[in-house]
Design a protein around this motif. Structure first.
Motif, short mmCIF file in Angstrom:
data_model
loop_
_atom_site.label_atom_id
_atom_site.label_comp_id
_atom_site.label_asym_id
_atom_site.label_seq_id
_atom_site.Cartn_x
_atom_site.Cartn_y
_atom_site.Cartn_z
N SER A 1 6.31 -1.78 1.10
CA SER A 1 6.73 -1.36 2.54
C SER A 1 5.87 -0.35 3.29
N ARG A 2 5.02 0.49 2.49
CA ARG A 2 4.30 1.60 3.14
C ARG A 2 2.68 1.16 2.99
N VAL B 1 7.61 -11.33 5.75
CA VAL B 1 8.64 -10.32 5.67
C VAL B 1 9.40 -10.49 4.80
N SER C 1 2.07 1.73 -3.28
CA SER C 1 1.93 2.06 -1.74
C SER C 1 0.58 2.88 -1.47
N LEU D 1 5.68 -7.58 3.65
CA LEU D 1 6.06 -6.42 4.21
C LEU D 1 7.66 -6.50 4.05
N THR D 2 8.30 -5.34 3.25
CA THR D 2 9.34 -5.44 2.82
C THR D 2 10.39 -4.30 3.09
N THR D 3 11.76 -4.61 3.46
CA THR D 3 12.84 -3.67 3.22
C THR D 3 13.88 -4.02 2.64
N GLU E 1 16.97 -2.18 1.53
CA GLU E 1 17.83 -0.81 1.58
C GLU E 1 19.14 -1.14 2.22
N LEU F 1 10.77 -4.64 11.74
CA LEU F 1 9.53 -5.20 10.91
C LEU F 1 8.90 -6.23 11.13
N ASP G 1 19.78 -1.27 5.66
CA ASP G 1 19.21 -2.06 6.73
C ASP G 1 20.03 -2.67 7.73
#
Length: 278
Positions: free
Chosen positions: A267-268, A77, A236, A42-44, A46, A57, A49
């Motif tokens: 992420s989605r 994550v 996604s 599960l990724t962010t 940006e 998350l 952030d």
């Protein structure tokens, strides 16, 4: 170590279609979706952030599991190095790992000393996995030995953490380059090879995935060592994830259908898969 890779792009596309047609016959989709959920990083990643976003998350990652319905949590994550500690502190499910991009992500355009220092920092903060980027500029200049040595140096800096090497296949352009980059990443010590950063228009593709899977299979047949695979970037939709799942299952086999050898960077995707199995 590796044989000459002779498939053309057209032959690869035909193989993919044949594999998917065969692999989806008598296919247990619900079982596949449960496994896919357990494979997700599960990724962010940006620039905006924040600690709060990373903490949320981590909490989200822990909220999928339902023992009665046989629903698992995600695998890990994935965040930038400065957010590793926040994620670690907010993971109530200790079976969920923390992955960190490091080594001048996403371009890789820094001296190796800087890359190694960032990797060591991420590991010290608590990263279980390091997702590094291959130096595509050096690779395209033909500095193949230097590229392999960089992977080796970063692998050493990982200590006990697993190393995923991001090829950024959309910048490598050709089948031959994707094959060679896969080989160098494996020989340099990568525990996984990964398709993409998700930061350029051409991210994960089934064509690149097939070349990478072929390389992993050949290496396993020659050495007995299993290398992991991680498609990432643009995955996604659940039906797209199924295609990647089927390729892994049909080319590498059931032994790779676990989150020690198969991850999906997304992420989605997790929420959409969860909605299909809850």
């Amino acid at each position: 170590m590796f044989n000459t890779y002779s498939y053309t792009s057209e032959e690869i596309q035909e193989r993919i279609q044949n594999i998917l047609n065969k692999g989806k016959q008598d296919f247990d989709q619900q079982k596949a979706y449960r496994q896919i959920l357990s494979f997700i990083d599960l990724t962010t990643l940006e620039g905006a952030d924040t600690n709060e976003k990373a903490a949320n998350l981590a909490k989200q990652a822990c909220n999928y599991a339902n023992a009665e319905m046989n629903i698992p949590n995600v695998a890990a994550v994935c965040v930038y190095p400065t957010l590793v500690k926040v994620v670690k502190e907010n993971l109530t499910d200790k079976n969920i790992g923390v992955a960190s991009v490091a080594g001048a992500f996403p371009a890789g355009m820094s001296p190796i000393e800087i890359k190694v220092a960032e990797v060591k920092y991420a590991v010290t903060e608590g990263a279980d996995d390091i997702d590094m980027v291959l130096s595509r500029g050096k690779f395209l200049e033909g500095k193949l030995e230097e590229v392999q040595k960089e992977v080796k140096s970063i692998k050493e800096a990982c200590g006990a953490a697993h190393l995923k090497v991001i090829l950024e296949t959309g910048e490598l352009k050709s089948v031959e380059n994707i094959r060679k980059a896969s080989e160098l990443s494996i020989l340099g010590g990568g525990d996984f090879i990964k398709t993409s950063t998700g930061k350029i228009p051409v991210a994960a593709t089934l064509e690149a995935m097939l070349v990478m899977l072929d390389t992993i299979k050949e290496y396993y047949e020659k050495t007995g060592k299993k290398i992991g695979i991680k498609p990432a970037g643009g995955i996604s939709e659940p039906e797209v994830a199924i295609d990647y799942y089927v390729l892994v299952k049909e080319i590498l086999g059931e032994d790779w259908l676990n989150n020690h050898l198969f991850r999906i960077g997304a992420s989605r995707l997790a929420n959409k898969v969860f909605d299909l199995i809850k």
